[in-house]
Write a protein that holds these residues in place. Structure first.
Motif, PDB file in Angstrom:
ATOM      1  N   THR A  90       0.826  -1.203   0.000  1.00 26.11           N
ATOM      2  CA  THR A  90       0.000   0.000   0.000  1.00 26.11           C
ATOM      3  C   THR A  90       0.861   1.254   0.000  1.00 26.11           C
ATOM      4  N   ALA A  91       0.451   2.232  -0.808  1.00 26.99           N
ATOM      5  CA  ALA A  91       1.110   3.540  -0.826  1.00 26.99           C
ATOM      6  C   ALA A  91       0.091   4.636  -0.575  1.00 26.99           C
ATOM      7  N   VAL A  92       0.481   5.602   0.219  1.00 26.80           N
ATOM      8  CA  VAL A  92      -0.312   6.812   0.431  1.00 26.80           C
ATOM      9  C   VAL A  92       0.357   7.926  -0.360  1.00 26.80           C
ATOM     10  N   VAL A  93      -0.352   8.459  -1.348  1.00 26.59           N
ATOM     11  CA  VAL A  93       0.201   9.493  -2.225  1.00 26.59           C
ATOM     12  C   VAL A  93      -0.474  10.818  -1.898  1.00 26.59           C
ATOM     13  N   MET A  94       0.302  11.768  -1.394  1.00 30.80           N
ATOM     14  CA  MET A  94      -0.218  13.066  -1.005  1.00 30.80           C
ATOM     15  C   MET A  94       0.214  14.128  -2.019  1.00 30.80           C
ATOM     16  N   ILE A  95      -0.775  14.767  -2.619  1.00 33.62           N
ATOM     17  CA  ILE A  95      -0.555  15.619  -3.788  1.00 33.62           C
ATOM     18  C   ILE A  95      -0.593  17.104  -3.419  1.00 33.62           C
ATOM     19  N   GLU A  96       0.527  17.773  -3.632  1.00 36.25           N
ATOM     20  CA  GLU A  96       0.633  19.235  -3.563  1.00 36.25           C
ATOM     21  C   GLU A  96       0.291  19.820  -2.200  1.00 36.25           C
ATOM     22  N   PHE A  97       0.756  19.187  -1.141  1.00 37.72           N
ATOM     23  CA  PHE A  97       0.639  19.788   0.180  1.00 37.72           C
ATOM     24  C   PHE A  97       1.764  20.812   0.342  1.00 37.72           C
ATOM     25  N   GLN A  98       1.648  21.888  -0.398  1.00 37.01           N
ATOM     26  CA  GLN A  98       2.661  22.935  -0.479  1.00 37.01           C
ATOM     27  C   GLN A  98       2.078  24.251   0.016  1.00 37.01           C
ATOM     28  N   ASN A  99       2.949  25.124   0.483  1.00 40.27           N
ATOM     29  CA  ASN A  99       2.499  26.355   1.144  1.00 40.27           C
ATOM     30  C   ASN A  99       1.562  27.207   0.300  1.00 40.27           C
ATOM     31  N   ASP A 100       1.752  27.229  -1.005  1.00 37.22           N
ATOM     32  CA  ASP A 100       0.862  28.051  -1.831  1.00 37.22           C
ATOM     33  C   ASP A 100      -0.594  27.625  -1.686  1.00 37.22           C
ATOM     34  N   PHE A 101      -0.829  26.358  -1.366  1.00 36.54           N
ATOM     35  CA  PHE A 101      -2.178  25.878  -1.084  1.00 36.54           C
ATOM     36  C   PHE A 101      -2.509  25.901   0.414  1.00 36.54           C
ATOM     37  N   ASP A 132       4.711   5.956 -11.314  1.00 38.52           N
ATOM     38  CA  ASP A 132       4.404   4.574 -11.677  1.00 38.52           C
ATOM     39  C   ASP A 132       5.630   3.677 -11.457  1.00 38.52           C
ATOM     40  N   PHE A 133       6.795   4.169 -11.811  1.00 33.05           N
ATOM     41  CA  PHE A 133       8.040   3.430 -11.606  1.00 33.05           C
ATOM     42  C   PHE A 133       8.236   3.101 -10.127  1.00 33.05           C
ATOM     43  N   ILE A 134       7.991   4.075  -9.255  1.00 32.47           N
ATOM     44  CA  ILE A 134       8.130   3.862  -7.816  1.00 32.47           C
ATOM     45  C   ILE A 134       7.160   2.799  -7.328  1.00 32.47           C
ATOM     46  N   LEU A 135       5.902   2.927  -7.724  1.00 35.21           N
ATOM     47  CA  LEU A 135       4.879   2.002  -7.251  1.00 35.21           C
ATOM     48  C   LEU A 135       5.152   0.575  -7.714  1.00 35.21           C
ATOM     49  N   VAL A 172       3.655  -2.203  -5.035  1.00 36.42           N
ATOM     50  CA  VAL A 172       2.433  -1.607  -4.506  1.00 36.42           C
ATOM     51  C   VAL A 172       1.231  -2.022  -5.360  1.00 36.42           C
ATOM     52  N   GLN A 173       0.163  -2.400  -4.699  1.00 33.94           N
ATOM     53  CA  GLN A 173      -1.091  -2.728  -5.375  1.00 33.94           C
ATOM     54  C   GLN A 173      -2.215  -1.771  -4.986  1.00 33.94           C
ATOM     55  N   ASN A 174      -2.135  -1.217  -3.796  1.00 32.82           N
ATOM     56  CA  ASN A 174      -3.170  -0.324  -3.278  1.00 32.82           C
ATOM     57  C   ASN A 174      -2.631   1.093  -3.181  1.00 32.82           C
ATOM     58  N   VAL A 175      -3.375   2.047  -3.722  1.00 32.68           N
ATOM     59  CA  VAL A 175      -2.953   3.446  -3.716  1.00 32.68           C
ATOM     60  C   VAL A 175      -4.050   4.297  -3.092  1.00 32.68           C
ATOM     61  N   ALA A 176      -3.691   5.053  -2.055  1.00 32.95           N
ATOM     62  CA  ALA A 176      -4.615   5.984  -1.419  1.00 32.95           C
ATOM     63  C   ALA A 176      -4.170   7.402  -1.741  1.00 32.95           C
ATOM     64  N   LEU A 177      -5.124   8.247  -2.150  1.00 33.73           N
ATOM     65  CA  LEU A 177      -4.812   9.585  -2.626  1.00 33.73           C
ATOM     66  C   LEU A 177      -5.441  10.658  -1.744  1.00 33.73           C
ATOM     67  N   GLY A 178      -4.688  11.731  -1.522  1.00 33.51           N
ATOM     68  CA  GLY A 178      -5.202  12.916  -0.854  1.00 33.51           C
ATOM     69  C   GLY A 178      -4.517  14.144  -1.412  1.00 33.51           C
ATOM     70  N   GLY A 179      -5.083  15.331  -1.163  1.00 33.60           N
ATOM     71  CA  GLY A 179      -4.414  16.544  -1.586  1.00 33.60           C
ATOM     72  C   GLY A 179      -5.298  17.529  -2.314  1.00 33.60           C
ATOM     73  N   PHE A 198      -4.374  -0.277 -10.423  1.00 30.10           N
ATOM     74  CA  PHE A 198      -4.190  -0.224  -8.985  1.00 30.10           C
ATOM     75  C   PHE A 198      -5.547  -0.281  -8.279  1.00 30.10           C
ATOM     76  N   ASN A 199      -5.531  -0.727  -7.043  1.00 35.08           N
ATOM     77  CA  ASN A 199      -6.694  -0.709  -6.179  1.00 35.08           C
ATOM     78  C   ASN A 199      -6.723   0.666  -5.506  1.00 35.08           C
ATOM     79  N   VAL A 200      -7.613   1.546  -5.932  1.00 35.73           N
ATOM     80  CA  VAL A 200      -7.515   2.964  -5.605  1.00 35.73           C
ATOM     81  C   VAL A 200      -8.500   3.368  -4.504  1.00 35.73           C
ATOM     82  N   PHE A 201      -7.981   4.081  -3.523  1.00 34.74           N
ATOM     83  CA  PHE A 201      -8.792   4.694  -2.483  1.00 34.74           C
ATOM     84  C   PHE A 201      -8.612   6.209  -2.568  1.00 34.74           C
ATOM     85  N   THR A 202      -9.705   6.949  -2.496  1.00 34.51           N
ATOM     86  CA  THR A 202      -9.585   8.400  -2.359  1.00 34.51           C
ATOM     87  C   THR A 202     -10.042   8.779  -0.963  1.00 34.51           C
TER      88      THR A 202
END
Length: 214
Positions: free
Chosen positions: A7-18, A124-127, A132-139, A158-162
């Protein structure tokens, strides 16, 4: 039980501008961030998932000064990035939020210049390399980069969770419609507590087999 090692947790653009007061785009997302408590939820998700052995991946977006990567006439949401001078390499605005700074063992996606966290990057290369088979997304944004990445992850098998309480958009309506109408077509929408329950085995996962352990 959802296997943390797959399982991977992928957090998208948690950057100060946001994420942070003074960020160029913070005012646009602040309302939804506060209504969902998404920054604190994401922080809790990453900390607990990391502790359980899941792969933590951060997917920032950055551009060189002058935005040469986007050509002379950007349009749509990327024009908005240019017009607000957002996510410029080496600036405070492009830095990770203090609450979401990568820790030892975390991975950082390289090359994100557009909406989908897979396109033009090594995600994709990393996963694949880590099994990794399961991907959880936030951001950010609920209906833009998170949704684009969700659709691609789904089509890649992938087995995707949002994580519905770890995302934010520029309006409550856009946020709600994306989660209610689009997310169920391309993922398993869950809040962060339910997802963490899958990782610990506290929430039943019998309806899904891939990427789970007994």
């Amino acid at each position: 039980m959802l296997d943390p090692k797959k399982t991977a947790v992928v957090m998208i653009e948690f950057q100060n501008d946001f994420t942070t007061e003074g960020g160029s785009l913070h005012g646009a997302v602040k309302g939804v961030m506060e209504s969902t408590n998404m920054l604190q939820n994401a922080q809790e998700t990453v900390a607990r998932a990391r502790e359980l052995g899941a792969t933590i991946i951060h997917a920032p977006i950055t551009f060189a000064e002058g935005y040469p990567e986007l050509g002379e006439h950007p349009y749509g949401i990327l024009k908005g990035v240019v017009d607000t001078n957002s996510f410029r390499k080496g600036t405070w605005g492009a830095d990770f939020a203090d609450e979401m700074k990568p820790e030892e063992g975390d991975l950082i996606v390289e090359g994100k210049r557009g909406l989908c966290a897979f396109n033009s990057t090594n995600l994709d290369f990393i996963l694949r390399g880590r099994g990794v088979q399961n991907v959880a997304l936030g951001g950010f944004l609920t209906n833009c980069c998170v949704e684009s990445s969700m659709r691609t992850a789904y089509e890649k098998g992938f087995n995707v969770f949002t994580l519905t309480d770890c995302v934010a958009a520029t309006s409550e309506e856009e946020h709600r419609v994306a989660i209610e109408k689009d997310y169920p077509m391309f993922s398993r929408p869950v809040d962060h507590s339910e997802f963490l329950g899958y990782l610990t085995g506290e929430v039943e996962t019998a309806e899904v087999s891939r990427g789970y352990t007994d």
